[in-house]
Design an enzyme around this catalytic site. Sequence first.
Site, PDB file in Angstrom:
ATOM      1  N   GLN A 120       9.957   2.526  -6.690  1.00  0.00           N
ATOM      2  CA  GLN A 120       9.968   2.110  -8.620  1.00  0.00           C
ATOM      3  C   GLN A 120      10.508   1.913  -9.327  1.00  0.00           C
ATOM      4  O   GLN A 120      10.347   0.765  -9.942  1.00  0.00           O
ATOM      5  CB  GLN A 120       9.616   3.742  -8.967  1.00  0.00           C
ATOM      6  CG  GLN A 120       8.172   4.164  -8.590  1.00  0.00           C
ATOM      7  CD  GLN A 120       8.163   5.888  -9.466  1.00  0.00           C
ATOM      8  OE1 GLN A 120       8.400   6.530  -9.114  1.00  0.00           O
ATOM      9  NE2 GLN A 120       7.501   5.752 -11.159  1.00  0.00           N
ATOM     10  N   HIS A 174       4.623   7.882  -3.188  1.00  0.00           N
ATOM     11  CA  HIS A 174       5.479   6.974  -3.800  1.00  0.00           C
ATOM     12  C   HIS A 174       5.847   5.989  -2.605  1.00  0.00           C
ATOM     13  O   HIS A 174       6.544   4.947  -2.394  1.00  0.00           O
ATOM     14  CB  HIS A 174       6.158   7.129  -4.969  1.00  0.00           C
ATOM     15  CG  HIS A 174       5.664   6.738  -6.310  1.00  0.00           C
ATOM     16  ND1 HIS A 174       5.051   5.884  -6.459  1.00  0.00           N
ATOM     17  CD2 HIS A 174       5.782   7.682  -7.146  1.00  0.00           C
ATOM     18  CE1 HIS A 174       5.038   6.292  -7.896  1.00  0.00           C
ATOM     19  NE2 HIS A 174       5.407   7.405  -8.113  1.00  0.00           N
ATOM     20  N   GLY A 186      10.245  12.673 -12.781  1.00  0.00           N
ATOM     21  CA  GLY A 186      10.827  12.027 -10.945  1.00  0.00           C
ATOM     22  C   GLY A 186      10.905  10.261 -11.389  1.00  0.00           C
ATOM     23  O   GLY A 186       9.886  10.389 -11.798  1.00  0.00           O
ATOM     24  N   CYS A 214       2.862   9.029 -14.314  1.00  0.00           N
ATOM     25  CA  CYS A 214       3.408   8.335 -13.159  1.00  0.00           C
ATOM     26  C   CYS A 214       3.627   7.211 -14.188  1.00  0.00           C
ATOM     27  O   CYS A 214       3.617   6.524 -14.767  1.00  0.00           O
ATOM     28  CB  CYS A 214       2.766   6.963 -12.160  1.00  0.00           C
ATOM     29  SG  CYS A 214       3.874   6.994 -10.894  1.00  0.00           S
ATOM     30  N   LEU A 215       5.666   7.082 -14.127  1.00  0.00           N
ATOM     31  CA  LEU A 215       6.383   5.867 -14.720  1.00  0.00           C
ATOM     32  C   LEU A 215       4.994   4.166 -14.694  1.00  0.00           C
ATOM     33  O   LEU A 215       5.996   3.028 -15.684  1.00  0.00           O
ATOM     34  CB  LEU A 215       7.874   6.148 -15.281  1.00  0.00           C
ATOM     35  CG  LEU A 215       8.067   7.440 -14.999  1.00  0.00           C
ATOM     36  CD1 LEU A 215      10.035   7.295 -14.886  1.00  0.00           C
ATOM     37  CD2 LEU A 215       8.151   7.470 -16.349  1.00  0.00           C
ATOM     38  N   HIS A 227       4.218  13.554  -5.156  1.00  0.00           N
ATOM     39  CA  HIS A 227       4.141  12.677  -6.018  1.00  0.00           C
ATOM     40  C   HIS A 227       4.966  11.835  -5.479  1.00  0.00           C
ATOM     41  O   HIS A 227       4.967  10.652  -4.963  1.00  0.00           O
ATOM     42  CB  HIS A 227       3.777  12.634  -7.473  1.00  0.00           C
ATOM     43  CG  HIS A 227       3.884  11.623  -8.307  1.00  0.00           C
ATOM     44  ND1 HIS A 227       2.770  11.689  -9.736  1.00  0.00           N
ATOM     45  CD2 HIS A 227       4.767  10.638  -8.682  1.00  0.00           C
ATOM     46  CE1 HIS A 227       2.900  10.681  -9.907  1.00  0.00           C
ATOM     47  NE2 HIS A 227       4.436   9.944  -8.815  1.00  0.00           N
ATOM     48  N   GLU A 228       6.229  12.433  -5.574  1.00  0.00           N
ATOM     49  CA  GLU A 228       7.114  11.180  -5.241  1.00  0.00           C
ATOM     50  C   GLU A 228       7.145  10.441  -3.852  1.00  0.00           C
ATOM     51  O   GLU A 228       7.354   9.783  -3.271  1.00  0.00           O
ATOM     52  CB  GLU A 228       8.822  11.747  -5.503  1.00  0.00           C
ATOM     53  CG  GLU A 228       9.033  12.164  -6.939  1.00  0.00           C
ATOM     54  CD  GLU A 228       8.338  11.048  -8.029  1.00  0.00           C
ATOM     55  OE1 GLU A 228       8.724  10.203  -7.506  1.00  0.00           O
ATOM     56  OE2 GLU A 228       8.073  11.704  -9.431  1.00  0.00           O
TER      57      GLU A 228
HETATM   58 NI    NI Z   1       5.258   8.545 -10.091  1.00  0.00          NI
END
Ligand code: NI
Length: 176
Positions: A54, A145, A49, A99-100, A141-142
């Site tokens: 991000q 963000h 995701g 997480c990226l 999670h997304e």
């Molecule tokens: Ni993330």
Amino acid sequence: MGILKVARIGHPAIRRGARALTDEELRSDALQRLIDDMVDTMKEYEGVGLAAPQVHLELRLAVIEVPAGDGREGVPLTVLVNPELERVGKEIVDGWEGCLSIPDLRGITPRAKRVRVKALDRELKPLTIETAGFFARVLQHECDHLDGRVYMDRMRDLSSLTYLQELERYGPSDDE
Ligand code: NI
């Protein structure tokens, strides 16, 4: 194909939160290009995701795709424009997240088992997803963000935090 630069924690973009896209933005070619680039970026870095903050954009927009495998059910490519998330029921489940924007780390994070998300898809058609399990986790999670939150903010106990390499070498800690 455009690979975007991913902000890591510490960059203000991660904590700023995001605003809804305007009608004009929704109808723009720029939005369609951005979605394509976010999908390319998510795949390039093997994420499941990616949310617009991000990639340094204060927009309520996220993409999700989970390849099937590792005993996990896949999720087809899902584009969420202006999503609104609500929990369904009170059940909370623990599970691993990464997480990226927090490279290489994994941690056990509590999440609502079941959620409902209302959004627009990339053709601007209304979309309602009610789901449980890993998809529900990724949705939370997304959407976090978009409110400037990362999974570590949700962890009850930081002792499960591990680098991915150590997790693969030594397995999860006993308290999973
Ligand atoms: Ni993330």
